[in-house]
Design a protein around this motif. Structure first.
Motif, PDB file in Angstrom:
ATOM      1  N   GLU A 219     -16.193  49.002  35.470  1.00 22.90           N
ATOM      2  CA  GLU A 219     -16.251  48.078  34.347  1.00 22.90           C
ATOM      3  C   GLU A 219     -14.930  47.339  34.165  1.00 22.90           C
ATOM      4  O   GLU A 219     -14.900  46.120  33.929  1.00 22.90           O
ATOM      5  CB  GLU A 219     -16.599  48.843  33.062  1.00 22.90           C
ATOM      6  CG  GLU A 219     -16.645  47.990  31.810  1.00 22.90           C
ATOM      7  CD  GLU A 219     -17.698  46.904  31.866  1.00 22.90           C
ATOM      8  OE1 GLU A 219     -17.534  45.878  31.162  1.00 22.90           O
ATOM      9  OE2 GLU A 219     -18.683  47.058  32.619  1.00 22.90           O
ATOM     10  N   ALA A 220     -13.807  48.087  34.297  1.00 22.31           N
ATOM     11  CA  ALA A 220     -12.491  47.456  34.164  1.00 22.31           C
ATOM     12  C   ALA A 220     -12.274  46.438  35.271  1.00 22.31           C
ATOM     13  O   ALA A 220     -11.746  45.335  35.031  1.00 22.31           O
ATOM     14  CB  ALA A 220     -11.401  48.513  34.194  1.00 22.31           C
ATOM     15  N   ALA A 221     -12.666  46.773  36.502  1.00 22.79           N
ATOM     16  CA  ALA A 221     -12.508  45.851  37.626  1.00 22.79           C
ATOM     17  C   ALA A 221     -13.321  44.587  37.406  1.00 22.79           C
ATOM     18  O   ALA A 221     -12.859  43.470  37.693  1.00 22.79           O
ATOM     19  CB  ALA A 221     -12.923  46.536  38.922  1.00 22.79           C
ATOM     20  N   ALA A 222     -14.542  44.742  36.888  1.00 28.76           N
ATOM     21  CA  ALA A 222     -15.393  43.582  36.640  1.00 28.76           C
ATOM     22  C   ALA A 222     -14.776  42.675  35.570  1.00 28.76           C
ATOM     23  O   ALA A 222     -14.775  41.448  35.703  1.00 28.76           O
ATOM     24  CB  ALA A 222     -16.782  44.042  36.210  1.00 28.76           C
ATOM     25  N   GLN A 223     -14.248  43.279  34.510  1.00 33.15           N
ATOM     26  CA  GLN A 223     -13.645  42.481  33.442  1.00 33.15           C
ATOM     27  C   GLN A 223     -12.370  41.772  33.919  1.00 33.15           C
ATOM     28  O   GLN A 223     -12.145  40.601  33.600  1.00 33.15           O
ATOM     29  CB  GLN A 223     -13.336  43.370  32.234  1.00 33.15           C
ATOM     30  CG  GLN A 223     -14.585  43.880  31.522  1.00 33.15           C
ATOM     31  CD  GLN A 223     -14.242  44.615  30.243  1.00 33.15           C
ATOM     32  OE1 GLN A 223     -13.166  44.433  29.676  1.00 33.15           O
ATOM     33  NE2 GLN A 223     -15.167  45.448  29.775  1.00 33.15           N
TER      34      GLN A 223
END
Length: 226
Positions: free
Chosen positions: A110-114
């Motif tokens: 999720e952090a990578a996507a954001q």
């Protein structure tokens, strides 16, 4: 590297540059003082050493930092191309890097996507390469800092040698240099979070040996009329 770490590195480089200026110029003027007491000769030798040393430091730092900057720009170019050609693989790579730092796989994804949605290149540059695209190393700043630090350090032994009367020049210079080296040794240890005593002893001992050797060489050359 954060702003604080960058500032500490610049400050440490400035202290070490000043230390180089002190030791090299002190060795030069003390060596010349072993051969002659003529003030104009001492001033000429000291100024020549100061200019040569400061320019050498500046050019060396410029070349070194330019090479580092070129490497950073090349790495960013590669990363930019990979993001354009294989975005999914790069997203997976960023996820792996974040997971390696202790995040759970789900949170890392999720952090990578954001981060990718916000600024993919910046995210990969900082996490994968350790580079801030907005704060690449500046070779001109580095050269100016090295030039200034060396010059400030070199002025101390130069002025200590040419300003006092002839009988006091040598001792004024030696004591001034040892005091300044004590300070730079202490500061370098403090900035590196290391014990101060060994650092001070190393730098003061090295400076004392340098002055003793050059003075002996100058006295010998002066005695034989070279």
């Amino acid at each position: 590297m954060g702003p604080l770490g960058a500032r500490l590195n610049w400050l440490r480089a400035a202290v070490l540059g000043a230390n180089d200026g002190i030791v090299s110029t002190a060795g030069l003027v003390v060596g010349v003082a072993g051969a002659t007491t003529d003030r104009s000769t001492l001033l000429t030798a000291g100024l020549a050493g100061l200019l040569a040393g400061s320019m050498s430091m500046a050019v060396g730092e410029y070349v070194s930092v330019s090479t580092q900057r070129d490497s950073e720009k090349a790495a960013l170019a590669v990363e930019r191309r990979e993001l354009r050609e294989q975005p999914e693989a790069e997203l997976e790579e960023l996820t792996d890097l974040l997971a390696d730092r202790g995040l759970s796989r789900e949170v890392a994804r999720e952090a990578a996507a954001q981060l990718t949605a916000r600024d993919a290149l910046r995210a990969h540059a900082r996490v994968e390469l350790g580079i801030d695209p907005d704060e690449l190393t500046n070779p001109w700043h580095a050269a100016a800092a090295s030039f200034s630090a060396f010059t400030v350090g070199a002025l101390l032994p130069l002025l200590a040698m040419v300003l006092p009367p002839a009988p006091a020049r040598l001792w004024v210079t030696v004591l001034s240099v040892l005091a300044a080296l004590t300070l730079t040794g202490w500061w370098s240890a403090r900035l590196g979070a290391a014990p101060a005593r060994p650092a001070v002893l190393r730098v003061v001992g090295g400076g004392a040996v340098a002055m003793a050797v050059t003075y002996a060489a100058g006295s010998l050359l002066g005695a034989v009329g070279v």
